[in-house]
Design a protein around this motif. Structure first.
Motif, mmCIF file in Angstrom:
data_model
loop_
_atom_site.group_PDB
_atom_site.id
_atom_site.type_symbol
_atom_site.label_atom_id
_atom_site.label_comp_id
_atom_site.label_asym_id
_atom_site.label_seq_id
_atom_site.Cartn_x
_atom_site.Cartn_y
_atom_site.Cartn_z
ATOM 1 N N ALA A 72 0.827 -1.212 0.000
ATOM 2 C CA ALA A 72 0.000 0.000 0.000
ATOM 3 C C ALA A 72 0.860 1.259 0.000
ATOM 4 O O ALA A 72 0.597 2.201 -0.763
ATOM 5 N N ILE A 73 1.880 1.286 0.829
ATOM 6 C CA ILE A 73 2.761 2.462 0.857
ATOM 7 C C ILE A 73 3.490 2.606 -0.474
ATOM 8 O O ILE A 73 3.644 3.709 -0.994
ATOM 9 N N LEU A 75 2.385 1.681 -3.426
ATOM 10 C CA LEU A 75 1.422 2.191 -4.408
ATOM 11 C C LEU A 75 1.126 3.672 -4.191
ATOM 12 O O LEU A 75 1.019 4.437 -5.159
ATOM 13 N N VAL A 76 1.024 4.097 -2.939
ATOM 14 C CA VAL A 76 0.808 5.519 -2.652
ATOM 15 C C VAL A 76 1.976 6.340 -3.183
ATOM 16 O O VAL A 76 1.773 7.381 -3.827
ATOM 17 N N ILE A 77 3.187 5.884 -2.952
ATOM 18 C CA ILE A 77 4.367 6.606 -3.453
ATOM 19 C C ILE A 77 4.337 6.670 -4.976
ATOM 20 O O ILE A 77 4.618 7.717 -5.570
ATOM 21 N N PHE A 79 1.743 6.649 -6.951
ATOM 22 C CA PHE A 79 0.690 7.554 -7.418
ATOM 23 C C PHE A 79 1.006 9.019 -7.124
ATOM 24 O O PHE A 79 0.565 9.907 -7.841
ATOM 25 N N LEU A 80 1.776 9.282 -6.070
ATOM 26 C CA LEU A 80 2.068 10.667 -5.686
ATOM 27 C C LEU A 80 3.256 11.271 -6.421
ATOM 28 O O LEU A 80 3.360 12.484 -6.523
#
Length: 167
Positions: A72-73, A75-77, A79-80
């Motif tokens: 999850a972390i 994927l967040v990185i 996308f950001l």
């Protein structure tokens, strides 16, 4: 030097059965590239195979938490940050992501989850783009959950010959 032969214990036999079950479950979806297949489910079943059903389940939950947090972390990185292809930015993001995984695992009282979380995070970020990084994350979740279910089921279904006071 004298070698001694010891009979395999029931935990060894249960682990071998769990590995075989995971192998056969994932054999039909085996991918030669290594993204999907029996390898990781077998590892999960070995790691989750403890000397009791409860310990197997606890170990499995920790492994699942690490897998989910790391992915999850990662994927967040992804996308950001659209500059993730820059090696310096990638290195900084990787370090920050690992700190985040470790911090969250400690915060929820699952410090043992952090190492697997950092591995999954690293593969998601370092993989060279495309659907492989998402497939890797999804595969690890499915294979980890399968490994846990198999380990708990085998631990529950096969007999335990230890004396009640040693359990």
């Amino acid at each position: 030097m004298k070698l001694h032969w010891h009979k395999p214990g029931m935990r060894n036999i249960k682990t071998a059965v769990a590995v075989m079950v995971c192998y056969f479950l994932f054999l039909p979806v085996w991918d030669p590239s290594g993204e999907v297949g029996p390898f990781y489910a077998c590892i999960a079943s070995v790691i989750c195979m403890q000397d009791s059903v409860e310990k197997s389940f606890r170990q499995g939950v920790s492994r699942t938490i690490g897998t989910l947090l790391g992915g999850a972390i990662g994927l967040v990185i992804l996308f950001l940050d659209d500059q993730i292809h820059n090696p310096i930015v990638l290195g900084l993001m990787l370090g920050a992501g690992c700190v985040g995984v470790i911090w969250l695992c400690n915060l929820i009282g699952r410090a043992s989850s952090s190492s697997l979380g950092c591995v999954v995070l690293s593969v998601v970020l370092i993989n060279h783009g495309g659907p492989e990084r998402y497939l890797y994350f999804l595969s690890r979740v499915v294979e980890t959950v399968t490994g846990i279910v198999v380990a708990v089921a085998v631990n529950h279904l096969l007999p335990d010959f230890r004396k009640p006071d040693s359990k």
